[in-house]
Design a protein around this motif. Sequence first.
Motif, short mmCIF file in Angstrom:
data_model
loop_
_atom_site.label_atom_id
_atom_site.label_comp_id
_atom_site.label_asym_id
_atom_site.label_seq_id
_atom_site.Cartn_x
_atom_site.Cartn_y
_atom_site.Cartn_z
N ALA A 45 0.84 -1.21 0.00
CA ALA A 45 0.00 0.00 0.00
C ALA A 45 0.87 1.26 0.00
O ALA A 45 0.59 2.21 -0.74
CB ALA A 45 -0.93 0.00 1.20
N ALA A 48 2.64 1.55 -3.38
CA ALA A 48 1.68 1.96 -4.41
C ALA A 48 1.43 3.47 -4.35
O ALA A 48 1.42 4.13 -5.40
CB ALA A 48 0.37 1.19 -4.23
N ARG A 49 1.26 3.99 -3.15
CA ARG A 49 1.08 5.45 -2.99
C ARG A 49 2.30 6.19 -3.52
O ARG A 49 2.17 7.21 -4.21
CB ARG A 49 0.84 5.81 -1.53
CG ARG A 49 -0.61 5.75 -1.11
CD ARG A 49 -0.86 6.37 0.25
NE ARG A 49 -0.16 5.70 1.34
CZ ARG A 49 -0.57 4.58 1.93
NH1 ARG A 49 -1.68 4.00 1.53
NH2 ARG A 49 0.12 4.04 2.92
N THR A 54 -2.65 2.02 -7.77
CA THR A 54 -3.41 1.28 -6.76
C THR A 54 -2.60 0.08 -6.28
O THR A 54 -1.67 -0.38 -6.97
CB THR A 54 -4.75 0.78 -7.33
OG1 THR A 54 -4.47 -0.17 -8.37
CG2 THR A 54 -5.59 1.93 -7.87
N GLN A 55 -2.96 -0.43 -5.13
CA GLN A 55 -2.27 -1.61 -4.60
C GLN A 55 -2.46 -2.83 -5.50
O GLN A 55 -1.50 -3.55 -5.75
CB GLN A 55 -2.71 -1.87 -3.15
CG GLN A 55 -1.89 -2.92 -2.43
CD GLN A 55 -2.38 -4.33 -2.71
OE1 GLN A 55 -3.57 -4.56 -2.91
NE2 GLN A 55 -1.47 -5.26 -2.72
N ARG A 57 -2.77 -2.82 -8.70
CA ARG A 57 -1.90 -2.58 -9.87
C ARG A 57 -0.45 -2.89 -9.50
O ARG A 57 0.27 -3.51 -10.28
CB ARG A 57 -2.07 -1.13 -10.32
CG ARG A 57 -1.30 -0.77 -11.54
CD ARG A 57 -2.02 -1.21 -12.78
NE ARG A 57 -1.42 -0.61 -13.95
CZ ARG A 57 -1.26 -1.26 -15.08
NH1 ARG A 57 -1.67 -2.49 -15.22
NH2 ARG A 57 -0.71 -0.66 -16.11
#
Length: 93
Positions: A45, A48-49, A54-55, A57
Amino acid sequence: MDAQAFDSVWDALEDTAAEAANMRARSALMIALRTRIESWGESQAEAARRLGVTQPRLNDLLRGRVDKFSLDALVNLAGPAGFSVRIEIDDAA
């Protein structure tokens, strides 16, 4: 049956030299990105940020689902991962 030799697995799998070159570039970028992301030691998470995706993805990237990423998408992820991407052009053998 005659044995065939290929320069890469992509040359064996893809129909054209152009498709094989695209897949070689995509897989090289995915490997570099995965190695960089794993070196961060962050949760998926958080990573991803950091990359602006997105997580799920990011999970596709980490699992090597090369079919889910265009070359453009991977190049766009390279910047936030701290990479500079250059293309090397050679004469065909």
